[in-house]
Design a protein around this motif. Structure first.
Motif, PDB file in Angstrom:
ATOM      1  N   GLU A 195      89.830-100.069  48.393  1.00 33.25           N
ATOM      2  CA  GLU A 195      90.535 -99.099  49.528  1.00 33.25           C
ATOM      3  C   GLU A 195      92.053 -99.095  49.393  1.00 33.25           C
ATOM      4  O   GLU A 195      92.534 -98.252  50.135  1.00 33.25           O
ATOM      5  N   GLU A 196      92.623 -99.439  48.343  1.00 35.18           N
ATOM      6  CA  GLU A 196      93.846 -99.465  48.138  1.00 35.18           C
ATOM      7  C   GLU A 196      94.544 -99.569  46.663  1.00 35.18           C
ATOM      8  O   GLU A 196      93.990-100.162  46.101  1.00 35.18           O
ATOM      9  N   ILE A 197      95.541 -98.471  46.502  1.00 29.84           N
ATOM     10  CA  ILE A 197      96.133 -98.297  45.126  1.00 29.84           C
ATOM     11  C   ILE A 197      97.588 -98.332  45.234  1.00 29.84           C
ATOM     12  O   ILE A 197      98.186 -97.571  46.542  1.00 29.84           O
ATOM     13  N   LEU A 198      98.132 -98.892  44.408  1.00 31.47           N
ATOM     14  CA  LEU A 198      99.739 -98.683  44.644  1.00 31.47           C
ATOM     15  C   LEU A 198     100.222 -98.022  43.080  1.00 31.47           C
ATOM     16  O   LEU A 198      99.824 -98.605  42.048  1.00 31.47           O
ATOM     17  N   GLY A 199     101.091 -97.067  43.279  1.00 26.25           N
ATOM     18  CA  GLY A 199     101.461 -96.557  42.112  1.00 26.25           C
ATOM     19  C   GLY A 199     103.213 -96.352  42.144  1.00 26.25           C
ATOM     20  O   GLY A 199     103.749 -96.401  43.126  1.00 26.25           O
ATOM     21  N   GLU A 200     103.532 -95.861  41.047  1.00 28.40           N
ATOM     22  CA  GLU A 200     105.152 -95.612  41.134  1.00 28.40           C
ATOM     23  C   GLU A 200     105.374 -94.218  40.083  1.00 28.40           C
ATOM     24  O   GLU A 200     104.799 -94.243  39.197  1.00 28.40           O
ATOM     25  N   ILE A 201     106.255 -93.355  40.719  1.00 34.14           N
ATOM     26  CA  ILE A 201     106.478 -92.187  40.195  1.00 34.14           C
ATOM     27  C   ILE A 201     107.931 -91.959  40.081  1.00 34.14           C
ATOM     28  O   ILE A 201     108.454 -91.920  41.204  1.00 34.14           O
ATOM     29  N   TRP A 210     115.264 -87.878  42.238  1.00 36.45           N
ATOM     30  CA  TRP A 210     116.748 -88.715  42.759  1.00 36.45           C
ATOM     31  C   TRP A 210     116.233 -90.267  42.615  1.00 36.45           C
ATOM     32  O   TRP A 210     117.175 -90.905  42.778  1.00 36.45           O
ATOM     33  N   GLY A 211     114.913 -90.651  42.218  1.00 36.29           N
ATOM     34  CA  GLY A 211     114.690 -92.207  42.088  1.00 36.29           C
ATOM     35  C   GLY A 211     113.171 -92.359  41.723  1.00 36.29           C
ATOM     36  O   GLY A 211     112.373 -91.207  41.873  1.00 36.29           O
ATOM     37  N   LYS A 212     112.995 -93.504  41.750  1.00 37.06           N
ATOM     38  CA  LYS A 212     111.359 -93.964  41.839  1.00 37.06           C
ATOM     39  C   LYS A 212     110.820 -94.229  43.107  1.00 37.06           C
ATOM     40  O   LYS A 212     111.713 -94.453  44.092  1.00 37.06           O
ATOM     41  N   TYR A 213     109.655 -93.565  43.372  1.00 32.81           N
ATOM     42  CA  TYR A 213     108.996 -93.376  44.518  1.00 32.81           C
ATOM     43  C   TYR A 213     107.796 -94.310  44.262  1.00 32.81           C
ATOM     44  O   TYR A 213     107.062 -94.146  43.451  1.00 32.81           O
ATOM     45  N   GLN A 214     107.579 -95.435  45.215  1.00 26.85           N
ATOM     46  CA  GLN A 214     106.312 -96.169  45.337  1.00 26.85           C
ATOM     47  C   GLN A 214     105.505 -95.205  46.245  1.00 26.85           C
ATOM     48  O   GLN A 214     105.437 -94.752  47.355  1.00 26.85           O
ATOM     49  N   LEU A 215     104.102 -95.163  45.472  1.00 22.25           N
ATOM     50  CA  LEU A 215     103.055 -94.451  46.210  1.00 22.25           C
ATOM     51  C   LEU A 215     101.805 -95.357  46.641  1.00 22.25           C
ATOM     52  O   LEU A 215     101.576 -96.070  45.665  1.00 22.25           O
ATOM     53  N   ARG A 216     101.500 -95.332  47.793  1.00 22.85           N
ATOM     54  CA  ARG A 216     100.546 -95.878  48.193  1.00 22.85           C
ATOM     55  C   ARG A 216      99.410 -95.442  48.661  1.00 22.85           C
ATOM     56  O   ARG A 216      99.676 -94.646  49.713  1.00 22.85           O
ATOM     57  N   GLY A 217      98.051 -95.418  48.274  1.00 30.48           N
ATOM     58  CA  GLY A 217      96.969 -94.810  48.844  1.00 30.48           C
ATOM     59  C   GLY A 217      96.277 -95.629  49.469  1.00 30.48           C
ATOM     60  O   GLY A 217      95.803 -96.708  48.906  1.00 30.48           O
ATOM     61  N   ILE A 218      95.879 -95.251  50.785  1.00 25.82           N
ATOM     62  CA  ILE A 218      95.040 -96.283  51.709  1.00 25.82           C
ATOM     63  C   ILE A 218      93.635 -95.512  52.005  1.00 25.82           C
ATOM     64  O   ILE A 218      93.750 -94.398  52.787  1.00 25.82           O
ATOM     65  N   TRP A 219      92.541 -95.942  51.689  1.00 25.52           N
ATOM     66  CA  TRP A 219      91.203 -95.229  52.075  1.00 25.52           C
ATOM     67  C   TRP A 219      90.774 -95.975  53.409  1.00 25.52           C
ATOM     68  O   TRP A 219      90.412 -97.307  53.216  1.00 25.52           O
ATOM     69  N   ARG A 220      90.377 -95.143  54.325  1.00 27.82           N
ATOM     70  CA  ARG A 220      89.737 -95.895  55.646  1.00 27.82           C
ATOM     71  C   ARG A 220      88.322 -95.305  55.570  1.00 27.82           C
ATOM     72  O   ARG A 220      88.374 -94.122  56.198  1.00 27.82           O
ATOM     73  N   SER A 270     104.671 -92.749  50.530  1.00 26.89           N
ATOM     74  CA  SER A 270     105.509 -92.449  49.683  1.00 26.89           C
ATOM     75  C   SER A 270     106.755 -93.338  50.104  1.00 26.89           C
ATOM     76  O   SER A 270     107.420 -92.805  51.258  1.00 26.89           O
ATOM     77  N   LEU A 271     107.364 -94.327  49.457  1.00 33.74           N
ATOM     78  CA  LEU A 271     108.613 -94.896  49.725  1.00 33.74           C
ATOM     79  C   LEU A 271     109.494 -94.632  48.781  1.00 33.74           C
ATOM     80  O   LEU A 271     109.663 -95.247  47.532  1.00 33.74           O
ATOM     81  N   PRO A 272     110.435 -93.669  48.974  1.00 29.98           N
ATOM     82  CA  PRO A 272     111.663 -93.650  48.299  1.00 29.98           C
ATOM     83  C   PRO A 272     112.618 -94.967  48.492  1.00 29.98           C
ATOM     84  O   PRO A 272     112.424 -95.553  49.550  1.00 29.98           O
ATOM     85  N   ASP A 273     113.187 -95.152  47.457  1.00 23.94           N
ATOM     86  CA  ASP A 273     114.193 -96.507  47.735  1.00 23.94           C
ATOM     87  C   ASP A 273     115.357 -96.254  48.635  1.00 23.94           C
ATOM     88  O   ASP A 273     116.493 -96.250  47.860  1.00 23.94           O
ATOM     89  N   ILE A 274     115.026 -96.125  49.940  1.00 25.83           N
ATOM     90  CA  ILE A 274     116.232 -95.714  50.902  1.00 25.83           C
ATOM     91  C   ILE A 274     116.048 -96.680  51.921  1.00 25.83           C
ATOM     92  O   ILE A 274     114.936 -96.735  52.597  1.00 25.83           O
TER      93      ILE A 274
END
Length: 168
Positions: free
Chosen positions: A37-43, A47-57, A67-71
């Motif tokens: 149900e969950e995947i974690l990626g980095e793109i 402006w920087g690398k973004y962590q992407l997290r897909g969550i399936w309910r 998407s979590l920008p490094d801020i």
């Protein structure tokens, strides 16, 4: 992932986490499945690398992409950050920005409701990921202006949304 990326991308639809994994793999983006149900990626964004997290309910048939920008938002800038957040969210048609309460991080969230089969199409997956990257890239400078240049939220947003004329 049950089948290879090529097989999933050649099909019309797939389980949401499998489709995201195949898309990430095809684009050469590092990712790992945390569960079915969950995947974690980095793109890499502009402006920087973004962590992407897909969550399936599964029970709601909703795929949420974070998407979590490094801020990171320092406590002393929180008031301005929330004001900017409200102004930024007025500009969005899809998804919204929020401040993650665990760690005071900026996060972009968007969800898609899938049909009764619970399958995600390649076009949907691409649109969801590209929208997250585009919105993070578009508003990243505004948050930096508030956090590091001490600009007022309205001024920061106006500065960030100025389109450059011509090419350098």
């Amino acid at each position: 992932m049950r089948t290879g990326a090529k097989g999933i991308l050649d099909s019309d639809d797939a389980a949401p986490v499998d489709m995201l994994a195949a898309l990430f793999e095809a684009r050469g983006w590092p990712c790992k499945s945390l569960s079915e149900e969950e995947i974690l990626g980095e793109i890499q964004g502009s402006w920087g690398k973004y962590q992407l997290r897909g969550i399936w309910r599964r029970e709601d048939r909703v795929l949420q992409l974070l998407s979590l920008p490094d801020i990171r938002l320092p406590r002393e800038k929180m008031r301005d950050a929330y004001e900017l957040l409200a102004l930024v969210n007025e500009q969005l048609w899809l998804g919204h920005f929020d401040i993650w309460s665990q760690g005071d991080m900026l996060v972009y969230r968007n969800g898609v409701m899938l049909g009764s089969d619970g399958l995600l199409g390649l076009d949907q997956a691409q649109a969801l990921v590209e929208t997250a990257i585009d919105e993070c890239d578009r508003f990243y400078p505004a948050f930096q202006f508030v956090l590091w240049s001490d600009k007022a939220p309205r001024d920061a947003l106006a500065s960030a949304l100025v389109d450059a004329a011509g090419e350098a």
